[in-house]
Design a protein around this motif. Structure first.
Motif, PDB file in Angstrom:
ATOM      1  N   GLY A 179     -38.289  53.095 -61.294  1.00 34.63           N
ATOM      2  CA  GLY A 179     -38.798  52.551 -60.053  1.00 34.63           C
ATOM      3  C   GLY A 179     -37.957  51.395 -59.547  1.00 34.63           C
ATOM      4  O   GLY A 179     -37.693  51.271 -58.340  1.00 34.63           O
ATOM      5  N   GLU A 180     -37.503  50.536 -60.460  1.00 30.62           N
ATOM      6  CA  GLU A 180     -36.701  49.384 -60.066  1.00 30.62           C
ATOM      7  C   GLU A 180     -35.405  49.820 -59.394  1.00 30.62           C
ATOM      8  O   GLU A 180     -34.968  49.200 -58.408  1.00 30.62           O
ATOM      9  CB  GLU A 180     -36.400  48.519 -61.288  1.00 30.62           C
ATOM     10  CG  GLU A 180     -35.721  47.209 -60.958  1.00 30.62           C
ATOM     11  CD  GLU A 180     -35.552  46.327 -62.185  1.00 30.62           C
ATOM     12  OE1 GLU A 180     -35.719  45.096 -62.050  1.00 30.62           O
ATOM     13  OE2 GLU A 180     -35.252  46.862 -63.278  1.00 30.62           O
ATOM     14  N   SER A 181     -34.792  50.888 -59.893  1.00 31.47           N
ATOM     15  CA  SER A 181     -33.545  51.381 -59.299  1.00 31.47           C
ATOM     16  C   SER A 181     -33.774  51.863 -57.876  1.00 31.47           C
ATOM     17  O   SER A 181     -32.966  51.604 -56.973  1.00 31.47           O
ATOM     18  CB  SER A 181     -32.972  52.522 -60.149  1.00 31.47           C
ATOM     19  OG  SER A 181     -32.688  52.100 -61.460  1.00 31.47           O
ATOM     20  N   LEU A 182     -34.876  52.579 -57.658  1.00 28.94           N
ATOM     21  CA  LEU A 182     -35.180  53.107 -56.330  1.00 28.94           C
ATOM     22  C   LEU A 182     -35.422  51.980 -55.325  1.00 28.94           C
ATOM     23  O   LEU A 182     -35.051  52.085 -54.152  1.00 28.94           O
ATOM     24  CB  LEU A 182     -36.413  54.003 -56.398  1.00 28.94           C
ATOM     25  CG  LEU A 182     -36.278  55.297 -57.200  1.00 28.94           C
ATOM     26  CD1 LEU A 182     -37.643  55.945 -57.375  1.00 28.94           C
ATOM     27  CD2 LEU A 182     -35.317  56.260 -56.510  1.00 28.94           C
ATOM     28  N   ILE A 183     -36.045  50.924 -55.794  1.00 30.88           N
ATOM     29  CA  ILE A 183     -36.315  49.783 -54.918  1.00 30.88           C
ATOM     30  C   ILE A 183     -35.024  49.020 -54.631  1.00 30.88           C
ATOM     31  O   ILE A 183     -34.725  48.672 -53.484  1.00 30.88           O
ATOM     32  CB  ILE A 183     -37.366  48.856 -55.555  1.00 30.88           C
ATOM     33  CG1 ILE A 183     -38.704  49.594 -55.703  1.00 30.88           C
ATOM     34  CG2 ILE A 183     -37.547  47.590 -54.718  1.00 30.88           C
ATOM     35  CD1 ILE A 183     -39.692  48.898 -56.611  1.00 30.88           C
ATOM     36  N   ASP A 184     -34.218  48.791 -55.671  1.00 32.67           N
ATOM     37  CA  ASP A 184     -32.996  48.008 -55.509  1.00 32.67           C
ATOM     38  C   ASP A 184     -31.978  48.704 -54.619  1.00 32.67           C
ATOM     39  O   ASP A 184     -31.224  48.036 -53.898  1.00 32.67           O
ATOM     40  CB  ASP A 184     -32.374  47.720 -56.876  1.00 32.67           C
ATOM     41  CG  ASP A 184     -33.175  46.708 -57.688  1.00 32.67           C
ATOM     42  OD1 ASP A 184     -34.067  46.050 -57.103  1.00 32.67           O
ATOM     43  OD2 ASP A 184     -32.913  46.583 -58.897  1.00 32.67           O
ATOM     44  N   ASP A 185     -31.950  50.049 -54.654  1.00 31.42           N
ATOM     45  CA  ASP A 185     -30.979  50.741 -53.809  1.00 31.42           C
ATOM     46  C   ASP A 185     -31.536  51.072 -52.417  1.00 31.42           C
ATOM     47  O   ASP A 185     -30.885  51.737 -51.612  1.00 31.42           O
ATOM     48  CB  ASP A 185     -30.440  52.005 -54.483  1.00 31.42           C
ATOM     49  CG  ASP A 185     -31.478  53.105 -54.688  1.00 31.42           C
ATOM     50  OD1 ASP A 185     -32.535  53.080 -54.018  1.00 31.42           O
ATOM     51  OD2 ASP A 185     -31.233  54.010 -55.511  1.00 31.42           O
ATOM     52  N   THR A 187     -34.119  52.955 -51.557  1.00 30.06           N
ATOM     53  CA  THR A 187     -34.723  54.273 -51.330  1.00 30.06           C
ATOM     54  C   THR A 187     -36.180  54.135 -50.894  1.00 30.06           C
ATOM     55  O   THR A 187     -36.624  54.816 -49.955  1.00 30.06           O
ATOM     56  CB  THR A 187     -34.641  55.133 -52.603  1.00 30.06           C
ATOM     57  OG1 THR A 187     -33.271  55.251 -53.002  1.00 30.06           O
ATOM     58  CG2 THR A 187     -35.211  56.528 -52.345  1.00 30.06           C
ATOM     59  N   TYR A 188     -36.931  53.259 -51.580  1.00 27.21           N
ATOM     60  CA  TYR A 188     -38.333  53.029 -51.235  1.00 27.21           C
ATOM     61  C   TYR A 188     -38.622  51.538 -51.272  1.00 27.21           C
ATOM     62  O   TYR A 188     -38.006  50.798 -52.052  1.00 27.21           O
ATOM     63  CB  TYR A 188     -39.274  53.745 -52.216  1.00 27.21           C
ATOM     64  CG  TYR A 188     -39.085  55.230 -52.250  1.00 27.21           C
ATOM     65  CD1 TYR A 188     -39.318  56.011 -51.127  1.00 27.21           C
ATOM     66  CD2 TYR A 188     -38.656  55.868 -53.417  1.00 27.21           C
ATOM     67  CE1 TYR A 188     -39.134  57.380 -51.149  1.00 27.21           C
ATOM     68  CE2 TYR A 188     -38.467  57.239 -53.444  1.00 27.21           C
ATOM     69  CZ  TYR A 188     -38.704  57.987 -52.316  1.00 27.21           C
ATOM     70  OH  TYR A 188     -38.494  59.334 -52.338  1.00 27.21           O
ATOM     71  N   PRO A 189     -39.568  51.068 -50.458  1.00 27.88           N
ATOM     72  CA  PRO A 189     -39.959  49.655 -50.516  1.00 27.88           C
ATOM     73  C   PRO A 189     -40.748  49.382 -51.794  1.00 27.88           C
ATOM     74  O   PRO A 189     -41.332  50.309 -52.390  1.00 27.88           O
ATOM     75  CB  PRO A 189     -40.835  49.487 -49.277  1.00 27.88           C
ATOM     76  CG  PRO A 189     -41.374  50.861 -49.000  1.00 27.88           C
ATOM     77  CD  PRO A 189     -40.298  51.820 -49.416  1.00 27.88           C
ATOM     78  N   PRO A 190     -40.786  48.142 -52.248  1.00 23.74           N
ATOM     79  CA  PRO A 190     -41.535  47.818 -53.472  1.00 23.74           C
ATOM     80  C   PRO A 190     -43.035  47.994 -53.265  1.00 23.74           C
ATOM     81  O   PRO A 190     -43.559  47.743 -52.177  1.00 23.74           O
ATOM     82  CB  PRO A 190     -41.179  46.355 -53.732  1.00 23.74           C
ATOM     83  CG  PRO A 190     -40.756  45.821 -52.395  1.00 23.74           C
ATOM     84  CD  PRO A 190     -40.116  46.960 -51.682  1.00 23.74           C
ATOM     85  N   PRO A 191     -43.746  48.428 -54.301  1.00 24.21           N
ATOM     86  CA  PRO A 191     -45.184  48.699 -54.152  1.00 24.21           C
ATOM     87  C   PRO A 191     -46.047  47.453 -54.251  1.00 24.21           C
ATOM     88  O   PRO A 191     -45.761  46.525 -55.002  1.00 24.21           O
ATOM     89  CB  PRO A 191     -45.476  49.636 -55.322  1.00 24.21           C
ATOM     90  CG  PRO A 191     -44.503  49.214 -56.381  1.00 24.21           C
ATOM     91  CD  PRO A 191     -43.253  48.796 -55.639  1.00 24.21           C
TER      92      PRO A 191
END
Length: 266
Positions: A179-185, A187-191
């Motif tokens: 999840g951290e990778s998706l947020i850092d790049d 792709t998705y906003p943090p939940p």
């Protein structure tokens, strides 16, 4: 109708049908007729929101109409979701949680993670008929504590089948992301809100969020006593992990094999 079906299944006539080898045919005919009568759909109402789901199979119909015994959990989740929240539904299946959350949102977004292709197809359909496209996104991969690929153990390919799990010798190759990778790049906003139901791998999902877990306001997770051990952990360890990261944990909806937790940041 459920009581009638239950009484029929317990009757002497049904025993005779099973002995004669025709019980499965009768059951198939019954469910085909029932689903056709309901126009291959089913609905559920929670918190004043009525959601319409496709229901081509017995599994789907029962999942929707019973909410798998989790109606109170969905109700509680909806009370915690704010209109502007980003909500991650990890292990979304056909959307029995995500659809309600998406209807609850105003300018927020629900990100539904579902690696099983058949369920992802149905999930996307159910969301599209119940909420504006801007309120939801479907991610067809698994969240865990590493980036790469993995194996999914598949138990049934009907829409709505819900016992799929990450495995070292699974049936299906899938993408796996932190999840951290998706947020850092980006792709998705943090939940702000996190719902997790991944058949024992909940701690991997939490660890995969890294420091981003510190920004989460509420976590809902189904914890499985036996299945957690398959991933080298326990429900007690998962609860303690949440407490160590600043959450107050309460148990909901306890069963013999599993229970839900609602973890709120203190």
């Amino acid at each position: 109708m459920p009581d009638l079906a239950r009484r029929a299944a317990q009757s002497r006539l049904w025993t005779v049908c099973k002995q004669a080898g025709i019980a499965s045919y009768l059951s198939s005919f019954y469910w085909h007729a029932k689903l056709a009568t309901h126009l291959w759909s089913a609905s559920a109402t929670v918190g004043g929101h009525t959601i319409q789901f496709a229901a081509d199979t017995r599994t789907e119909y029962q999942r929707v109409t019973s909410l798998v015994g989790e109606r109170s959990v969905v109700e509680s989740l909806l009370t915690d979701v704010r209109g502007s929240d980003v909500v991650y539904d990890v292990g979304a299946n056909i959307g029995t949680h995500t659809c309600f959350v998406s209807r609850r949102l105003r300018d927020g977004v629900a990100v539904a993670f579902e690696p099983m292709p058949t369920n992802a197809v149905r999930l996307r359909h159910n969301l599209s008929v119940n909420a504006p496209a801007g309120r939801w996104r479907v991610a067809e991969f698994a969240l865990s504590d590493e980036d790469g690929s993995g194996q999914l153990s598949v138990e049934g390919d009907d829409y709505g089948a819900g016992k799929h799990a990450l495995s070292t010798n699974g049936d299906l190759s899938i993408d796996v992301r932190r999840g951290e990778s998706l947020i850092d790049d980006g792709t998705y906003p943090p939940p702000d809100v996190l719902k997790v139901d991944v058949e024992g791998a909940e701690l991997r999902v939490l660890r995969g969020l890294g420091d981003r877990l510190d920004d989460v306001r509420v976590v809902y997770a189904e914890l499985h006593h036996g299945l957690s051990a398959d991933y080298g952990t326990s429900t007690d360890e998962i609860e303690q992990y949440l407490r160590d990261h600043g959450f107050s944990v309460e148990r909901l909806n306890e069963r013999s094999d599993a229970y839900h937790v609602r973890a709120v940041r203190e």
